[in-house]
Design an enzyme around this catalytic site. Structure first.
Site, short mmCIF file in Angstrom:
data_model
loop_
_atom_site.label_atom_id
_atom_site.label_comp_id
_atom_site.label_asym_id
_atom_site.label_seq_id
_atom_site.Cartn_x
_atom_site.Cartn_y
_atom_site.Cartn_z
N SER A 33 31.65 -71.14 78.73
CA SER A 33 31.35 -70.35 79.92
C SER A 33 30.15 -69.45 79.62
O SER A 33 30.10 -68.81 78.58
CB SER A 33 32.57 -69.48 80.26
OG SER A 33 32.29 -68.67 81.37
N GLY A 34 29.17 -69.47 80.49
CA GLY A 34 27.97 -68.66 80.29
C GLY A 34 26.91 -69.32 79.42
O GLY A 34 25.89 -68.71 79.11
N GLY B 7 25.05 -71.90 80.28
CA GLY B 7 23.88 -72.32 81.07
C GLY B 7 24.07 -73.57 81.91
O GLY B 7 23.12 -74.04 82.53
N LYS B 8 25.29 -74.11 81.97
CA LYS B 8 25.52 -75.36 82.69
C LYS B 8 25.08 -75.27 84.15
O LYS B 8 24.34 -76.11 84.65
CB LYS B 8 27.01 -75.76 82.61
CG LYS B 8 27.54 -75.90 81.21
CD LYS B 8 29.02 -76.23 81.18
CE LYS B 8 29.93 -75.18 81.77
NZ LYS B 8 29.95 -73.90 81.02
N SER C 42 34.74 -78.57 80.16
CA SER C 42 35.26 -79.83 79.57
C SER C 42 35.32 -79.75 78.05
O SER C 42 34.55 -80.41 77.36
CB SER C 42 34.45 -81.04 80.04
OG SER C 42 33.05 -80.85 80.00
P1 ADP Z 1 27.82 -71.67 82.82
O1 ADP Z 1 27.59 -72.43 84.08
O2 ADP Z 1 27.67 -72.50 81.59
O3 ADP Z 1 29.10 -70.87 82.82
P2 ADP Z 1 25.69 -69.97 83.78
O4 ADP Z 1 24.65 -70.98 84.13
O5 ADP Z 1 26.51 -69.40 84.89
O6 ADP Z 1 26.65 -70.59 82.66
O7 ADP Z 1 25.01 -68.74 82.99
C1 ADP Z 1 24.05 -68.93 81.96
C2 ADP Z 1 23.23 -67.65 81.75
O8 ADP Z 1 22.30 -67.86 80.68
C3 ADP Z 1 22.42 -67.25 82.96
O9 ADP Z 1 22.47 -65.86 83.10
C4 ADP Z 1 21.00 -67.75 82.60
O10 ADP Z 1 20.00 -66.98 83.22
C5 ADP Z 1 20.96 -67.54 81.08
N1 ADP Z 1 20.01 -68.41 80.37
C6 ADP Z 1 19.09 -68.02 79.46
N2 ADP Z 1 18.35 -69.05 78.97
C7 ADP Z 1 18.79 -70.14 79.61
C8 ADP Z 1 18.43 -71.53 79.54
N3 ADP Z 1 17.48 -72.00 78.74
N4 ADP Z 1 19.12 -72.37 80.32
C9 ADP Z 1 20.10 -71.93 81.14
N5 ADP Z 1 20.51 -70.64 81.25
C10 ADP Z 1 19.85 -69.75 80.49
#
Ligand code: ADP
Length: 180
Positions: free
Chosen positions: A14-15, A17-18, A86
């Site tokens: 979680s967190g 970047g997906k 997953s």
């Molecule tokens: P997930 O869907 O995996 O739970 P999120 O996409 O909601 O994660 O959050 C990812 C966080 O990481 C966001 O705040 C995003 O701005 C940050 N981030 C920093 N670098 C990247 C990168 N290269 N790719 C994706 N997210 C990134």
């Protein structure tokens, strides 16, 4: 751009970047005219897999149902972007086998970094015990051993991560830019 059906499966903590990468990818692919659907774990859990919890059995069932829908779409020529923690390797690999046209993207960031981002405030709740079975804190995550794409989101910009996925889809023949 021409394209074939493919499931692009984002896995990671979680967190990690997906969702961010898949949404940026969606924009790019739609702008190029692709037929595309997004299956985002957080949204899917409010409809298709509503009622499932976070035991291993329920997490695996969640992944299987997402995989079932992704398979139907993929074989009809759609690019399917799946974003789901997953955490278990076995069931991810089962879904990969079933779909065939499957590109695994590891949104790779340490639990420390994901926790410091705490995009949805969930790590705080996991630490306080308000949320149980939280992946990376109180529940396992099995990282992919040979993902097609490894997005190291601690070091890369979002643009770099998106471009890596685009380049892999092109390399594997799923998307083909058309000269104008
Ligand atoms: P997930 O869907 O995996 O739970 P999120 O996409 O909601 O994660 O959050 C990812 C966080 O990481 C966001 O705040 C995003 O701005 C940050 N981030 C920093 N670098 C990247 C990168 N290269 N790719 C994706 N997210 C990134």
């Amino acid at each position: 751009m021409q394209h074939r059906g493919v499931t692009v499966w984002f896995t990671g903590l979680s967190g990690s970047g997906k969702t961010t990468i898949s949404q940026a990818l969606e924009k790019k692919l739609r702008a190029a005219g692709a037929k595309l659907e997004i299956l985002d774990g957080d949204i899917v859990r409010t409809n298709l897999t509503k009622g499932l919890g976070f035991s291993k059995e329920d997490r695996d069932e969640n992944v299987r149902r997402i995989g079932f829908v992704a398979n139907l779409l993929t074989r009809n020529g759609v690019i399917v972007l799946v974003s789901a923690i997953s955490p278990y390797r076995d069931v991810r690999d089962q879904v990969r086998q079933r779909i065939g046209d499957f590109v695994e993207v590891y949104a790779n960031a340490s639990v420390e970094v994901c926790e410091s981002r705490d995009v949805k405030g969930l790590y705080k709740k996991a630490r306080s015990g308000e949320i149980k079975n939280f992946t990376g804190i109180s529940d396992p995550y099995e990282e992919p051993l040979t993902p097609e794409v490894n997005c190291e989101t601690e070091q890369e910009t979002l643009e770099e991560s998106v471009n890596k996925v685009m380049a892999k889809l092109e390399e594997l023949g799923y998307i083909t830019p058309v000269a104008v």
